[in-house]
Scaffold this motif. Structure first.
Motif, PDB file in Angstrom:
ATOM      1  N   GLY A   1       2.813  -7.675   4.421  1.00  0.00           N
ATOM      2  CA  GLY A   1       2.923  -6.297   2.851  1.00  0.00           C
ATOM      3  C   GLY A   1       3.547  -5.816   2.998  1.00  0.00           C
ATOM      4  N   ARG A   2       4.066  -4.917   2.730  1.00  0.00           N
ATOM      5  CA  ARG A   2       5.074  -3.407   3.388  1.00  0.00           C
ATOM      6  C   ARG A   2       3.356  -2.516   2.909  1.00  0.00           C
ATOM      7  NH1 ARG A   2      10.533  -1.275   1.049  1.00  0.00           N
ATOM      8  NH2 ARG A   2      10.302   0.876   2.140  1.00  0.00           N
ATOM      9  N   GLY A   3       3.842  -1.078   4.369  1.00  0.00           N
ATOM     10  CA  GLY A   3       2.998  -0.245   3.418  1.00  0.00           C
ATOM     11  C   GLY A   3       3.784   1.392   3.993  1.00  0.00           C
ATOM     12  N   ILE A   4       3.925   2.028   2.467  1.00  0.00           N
ATOM     13  CA  ILE A   4       4.688   2.985   2.427  1.00  0.00           C
ATOM     14  C   ILE A   4       4.217   4.557   2.446  1.00  0.00           C
ATOM     15  CG2 ILE A   4       5.927   4.188   0.493  1.00  0.00           C
ATOM     16  CD1 ILE A   4       6.752   1.579  -0.380  1.00  0.00           C
ATOM     17  N   HIS A   5       4.204   5.082   3.698  1.00  0.00           N
ATOM     18  CA  HIS A   5       4.291   6.903   3.271  1.00  0.00           C
ATOM     19  C   HIS A   5       4.888   7.511   2.637  1.00  0.00           C
ATOM     20  CE1 HIS A   5       1.149   9.952   4.634  1.00  0.00           C
ATOM     21  NE2 HIS A   5       2.418  10.875   4.743  1.00  0.00           N
ATOM     22  N   LEU A   6       4.491   8.842   1.000  1.00  0.00           N
ATOM     23  CA  LEU A   6       5.397   9.694   0.432  1.00  0.00           C
ATOM     24  C   LEU A   6       4.521  10.921   1.138  1.00  0.00           C
ATOM     25  CD1 LEU A   6       5.754   7.515  -2.578  1.00  0.00           C
ATOM     26  CD2 LEU A   6       7.173   7.919  -0.298  1.00  0.00           C
ATOM     27  N   THR A   7       4.892  12.214   2.042  1.00  0.00           N
ATOM     28  CA  THR A   7       4.006  13.114   1.927  1.00  0.00           C
ATOM     29  C   THR A   7       4.694  14.353   1.131  1.00  0.00           C
ATOM     30  OG1 THR A   7       4.536  12.701   4.538  1.00  0.00           O
ATOM     31  CG2 THR A   7       4.233  14.618   3.792  1.00  0.00           C
ATOM     32  N   GLY A   8       3.377  15.036   0.214  1.00  0.00           N
ATOM     33  CA  GLY A   8       3.628  15.833  -0.531  1.00  0.00           C
ATOM     34  C   GLY A   8       2.766  16.542  -1.663  1.00  0.00           C
ATOM     35  N   HIS A   9       2.478  17.441  -2.223  1.00  0.00           N
ATOM     36  CA  HIS A   9       1.913  17.646  -2.947  1.00  0.00           C
ATOM     37  C   HIS A   9       1.370  17.346  -4.199  1.00  0.00           C
ATOM     38  CE1 HIS A   9       1.430  21.349  -0.667  1.00  0.00           C
ATOM     39  NE2 HIS A   9       2.843  21.281  -1.495  1.00  0.00           N
ATOM     40  N   HIS A  10       0.304  16.233  -4.868  1.00  0.00           N
ATOM     41  CA  HIS A  10      -0.577  15.726  -5.645  1.00  0.00           C
ATOM     42  C   HIS A  10       0.145  16.122  -6.678  1.00  0.00           C
ATOM     43  CE1 HIS A  10      -2.720  13.932  -1.865  1.00  0.00           C
ATOM     44  NE2 HIS A  10      -3.731  14.962  -2.823  1.00  0.00           N
TER      45      HIS A  10
ATOM     46  N   THR B   1       0.643  -1.316   0.226  1.00  0.00           N
ATOM     47  CA  THR B   1       0.312  -0.449   0.022  1.00  0.00           C
ATOM     48  C   THR B   1       0.805   1.200   0.115  1.00  0.00           C
ATOM     49  OG1 THR B   1      -0.554  -0.466   2.262  1.00  0.00           O
ATOM     50  CG2 THR B   1      -1.791  -1.186   1.519  1.00  0.00           C
ATOM     51  N   VAL B   2       0.546   2.132  -0.961  1.00  0.00           N
ATOM     52  CA  VAL B   2       1.586   3.323  -1.211  1.00  0.00           C
ATOM     53  C   VAL B   2       0.395   4.483  -0.774  1.00  0.00           C
ATOM     54  CG1 VAL B   2       3.338   5.033  -2.021  1.00  0.00           C
ATOM     55  CG2 VAL B   2       2.625   2.348  -2.627  1.00  0.00           C
ATOM     56  N   ASN B   3       0.659   5.291   0.518  1.00  0.00           N
ATOM     57  CA  ASN B   3      -0.328   6.589   0.928  1.00  0.00           C
ATOM     58  C   ASN B   3       0.245   7.441  -0.071  1.00  0.00           C
ATOM     59  OD1 ASN B   3      -2.982   7.912   1.945  1.00  0.00           O
ATOM     60  ND2 ASN B   3      -1.135   8.325   3.605  1.00  0.00           N
ATOM     61  N   MET B   4      -0.386   8.605   0.205  1.00  0.00           N
ATOM     62  CA  MET B   4       0.246  10.023  -0.923  1.00  0.00           C
ATOM     63  C   MET B   4      -0.959  10.841  -0.253  1.00  0.00           C
ATOM     64  SD  MET B   4       1.650   8.528  -4.252  1.00  0.00           S
ATOM     65  CE  MET B   4       2.643   9.872  -5.158  1.00  0.00           C
ATOM     66  N   ASP B   5       0.042  12.032   0.383  1.00  0.00           N
ATOM     67  CA  ASP B   5      -1.258  12.898   0.932  1.00  0.00           C
ATOM     68  C   ASP B   5       0.158  14.285   1.214  1.00  0.00           C
ATOM     69  OD1 ASP B   5      -3.281  14.992   1.003  1.00  0.00           O
ATOM     70  OD2 ASP B   5      -4.268  13.163   2.203  1.00  0.00           O
ATOM     71  N   PHE B   6      -0.050  15.517   1.187  1.00  0.00           N
ATOM     72  CA  PHE B   6       0.618  16.742   2.053  1.00  0.00           C
ATOM     73  C   PHE B   6       0.270  17.000   2.790  1.00  0.00           C
ATOM     74  CE2 PHE B   6      -4.078  17.665  -0.479  1.00  0.00           C
ATOM     75  CZ  PHE B   6      -4.715  18.849   0.769  1.00  0.00           C
ATOM     76  N   ILE B   7      -0.210  16.097   3.567  1.00  0.00           N
ATOM     77  CA  ILE B   7       0.080  16.548   5.113  1.00  0.00           C
ATOM     78  C   ILE B   7      -0.281  14.460   5.967  1.00  0.00           C
ATOM     79  CG2 ILE B   7      -0.764  18.151   5.561  1.00  0.00           C
ATOM     80  CD1 ILE B   7      -3.273  17.949   6.117  1.00  0.00           C
ATOM     81  N   ARG B   8      -0.109  14.623   7.228  1.00  0.00           N
ATOM     82  CA  ARG B   8      -0.391  13.059   7.750  1.00  0.00           C
ATOM     83  C   ARG B   8      -1.300  13.003   8.295  1.00  0.00           C
ATOM     84  NH1 ARG B   8       3.969   9.325   8.128  1.00  0.00           N
ATOM     85  NH2 ARG B   8       6.101   9.952   7.420  1.00  0.00           N
ATOM     86  N   HIS B   9      -2.355  12.220   7.848  1.00  0.00           N
ATOM     87  CA  HIS B   9      -3.627  11.999   8.241  1.00  0.00           C
ATOM     88  C   HIS B   9      -3.745  10.987   9.356  1.00  0.00           C
ATOM     89  CE1 HIS B   9      -5.870  15.299   6.480  1.00  0.00           C
ATOM     90  NE2 HIS B   9      -5.342  15.555   5.033  1.00  0.00           N
ATOM     91  N   TYR B  10      -4.344  10.712  10.114  1.00  0.00           N
ATOM     92  CA  TYR B  10      -4.245   8.801  10.802  1.00  0.00           C
ATOM     93  C   TYR B  10      -4.768   8.058  10.479  1.00  0.00           C
ATOM     94  CZ  TYR B  10      -7.205   6.015  14.267  1.00  0.00           C
ATOM     95  OH  TYR B  10      -6.952   5.090  14.681  1.00  0.00           O
ATOM     96  N   ARG B  11      -6.020   7.956   9.716  1.00  0.00           N
ATOM     97  CA  ARG B  11      -7.117   7.050   8.887  1.00  0.00           C
ATOM     98  C   ARG B  11      -6.109   6.563   7.590  1.00  0.00           C
ATOM     99  NH1 ARG B  11     -11.428   6.279  11.446  1.00  0.00           N
ATOM    100  NH2 ARG B  11     -11.916   8.281  13.112  1.00  0.00           N
ATOM    101  N   PRO B  12      -5.298   7.630   7.420  1.00  0.00           N
ATOM    102  CA  PRO B  12      -4.298   6.504   5.895  1.00  0.00           C
ATOM    103  C   PRO B  12      -3.313   6.365   6.178  1.00  0.00           C
ATOM    104  CG  PRO B  12      -4.892   8.989   4.876  1.00  0.00           C
ATOM    105  CD  PRO B  12      -5.995   8.800   6.989  1.00  0.00           C
ATOM    106  N   LEU B  13      -2.775   6.322   6.980  1.00  0.00           N
ATOM    107  CA  LEU B  13      -2.153   5.922   7.803  1.00  0.00           C
ATOM    108  C   LEU B  13      -1.930   4.766   8.550  1.00  0.00           C
ATOM    109  CD1 LEU B  13       0.517   9.115   9.237  1.00  0.00           C
ATOM    110  CD2 LEU B  13       1.183   6.799   8.152  1.00  0.00           C
ATOM    111  N   THR B  14      -3.321   5.134   9.497  1.00  0.00           N
ATOM    112  CA  THR B  14      -3.848   3.038  10.345  1.00  0.00           C
ATOM    113  C   THR B  14      -4.266   2.369   8.855  1.00  0.00           C
ATOM    114  OG1 THR B  14      -3.787   4.818  11.841  1.00  0.00           O
ATOM    115  CG2 THR B  14      -5.046   2.179  12.272  1.00  0.00           C
ATOM    116  N   ASN B  15      -5.235   2.940   8.777  1.00  0.00           N
ATOM    117  CA  ASN B  15      -5.386   2.016   7.859  1.00  0.00           C
ATOM    118  C   ASN B  15      -5.250   1.275   6.332  1.00  0.00           C
ATOM    119  OD1 ASN B  15      -7.552   2.212   9.813  1.00  0.00           O
ATOM    120  ND2 ASN B  15      -9.292   3.057   9.078  1.00  0.00           N
TER     121      ASN B  15
END
Length: 319
Positions: free
Chosen positions: A289-298, A265-279
């Motif tokens: 699996g592997r979860g990845i978070h990338l912070t930045g403007h779409h 899973t790859v979550n991409m957003d310009f700020i960190r939100h609780y639900r995408p990070l958690t769910n």
């Protein structure tokens, strides 16, 4: 008042810097950049650290899924459309990289307005005071009729709206995500929270039709999630709704016996939100699996990731 004696630093036990494990070394440093670099060269030149490593891993995961015939699903909020990324996503569908798209209800609003008028996203602050926000006649009439027809014909919202757009002859259909997906046979599901979208304030809104068509789309999305083993879920720009939809679809398919454990899973957003990070990033990937978070403007990160994937696929084809 008597102050304590200064602590004696002479008793500190030291060790050699050369013997100490360290998290960063020269091998992790960035390399100098040059004009005319390919995206792959740019990614290789980034430091071997943190988000740069995550970006490389995300691109590699998508490319590996495509090469292996595994699905790449995109769940996205409407802001992705509003910042002008439809052409990038349509190109990824044409190339066979995106296997399915999940939208919130606002996604069909902005996509339809792009198709109809070539523009979208009104100035809410300027019109809210007079009660004019969301009152565009053409948007409400077209989409509410498409929703009613979809429900009556046993279709989901994504299929129904995509088909209606493709048949409408609007001047900018080539820029419509839903019309393009319908023509290419890429399933789009739309997940609505009643009352969140401007078309719900119009007299043509039919709650029963919205619920029927959107619930069918949830079941179709669950079918896509059931096949996600070895694939990738890209989640872009939905703070609450789509993370919840994904989590429920995932538990549903696991409950009835589908193995969906080893995926990315790859979550991409310009700020960190609780639900995408958690769910999206954390809970669903606990089984391997592997979860990845990338912070930045779409408008920067999505094209960058897309370009990295295309070059990774090109390199794999040439090998």
């Amino acid at each position: 008042m008597k102050y304590p004696e200064p602590f004696d630093l002479g008793a500190l036990r030291t060790y050699s810097l050369h013997d100490r494990p360290s998290k960063v070394g020269l091998g992790d440093f960035a390399r100098p950049l040059s004009a005319g670099m390919r995206v792959a060269d740019l990614l290789a030149a980034l430091p071997r650290q943190l988000a740069a490593e995550d970006l490389r891993a995300a691109a590699a995961a998508v490319a590996a899924a495509v090469r292996g015939g595994r699905p790449v699903l995109l769940a996205m909020g409407a802001h992705v459309i509003k910042v002008g990324l439809n052409p990038v996503l349509i190109d990824l569908m044409h190339r066979g990289i995106l296997s399915g798209i999940a939208l919130n209800g606002a996604g069909i609003v902005h996509d339809a307005e792009i198709a109809m008028a070539g523009r979208t996203s009104e100035d809410v602050a300027a019109v809210l005071g007079e009660g004019q926000f969301g009152a565009a006649r053409e948007t409400g009439e077209f989409l509410n009729e498409a929703v009613r027809r979809a429900a009556a014909e046993g279709k989901g919202l994504g299929e129904g709206v995509g088909e209606a757009l493709a048949a409408a002859g609007f001047p900018h259909l080539d820029q419509s995500l839903l019309a393009s997906a319908w023509r290419l046979g890429v399933p789009v599901t739309v997940h609505v929270a009643v009352g969140t979208d401007i078309i719900h304030i119009h007299p043509g809104a039919d709650g029963a039709a919205i619920g029927r068509a959107s619930h069918l789309d949830f079941r179709r999305f669950a079918t896509l999630v059931a096949g996600l083993e070895g694939g990738v879920l890209l989640h872009v720009g939905s703070a609450v709704l789509l993370p919840e939809v994904f989590l429920k679809a995932l538990t549903l398919v696991r409950n009835v016996g589908h193995r969906v454990e080893r995926f990315t899973t790859v979550n991409m957003d310009f700020i960190r939100h609780y639900r995408p990070l958690t769910n999206v990033v954390q809970r669903p990937t606990l089984q391997g699996g592997r979860g990845i978070h990338l912070t930045g403007h779409h408008e920067i990160m999505v094209p960058l990731l897309a370009a990295a994937v295309l070059e990774a696929l090109e390199a794999g084809d040439a090998a």
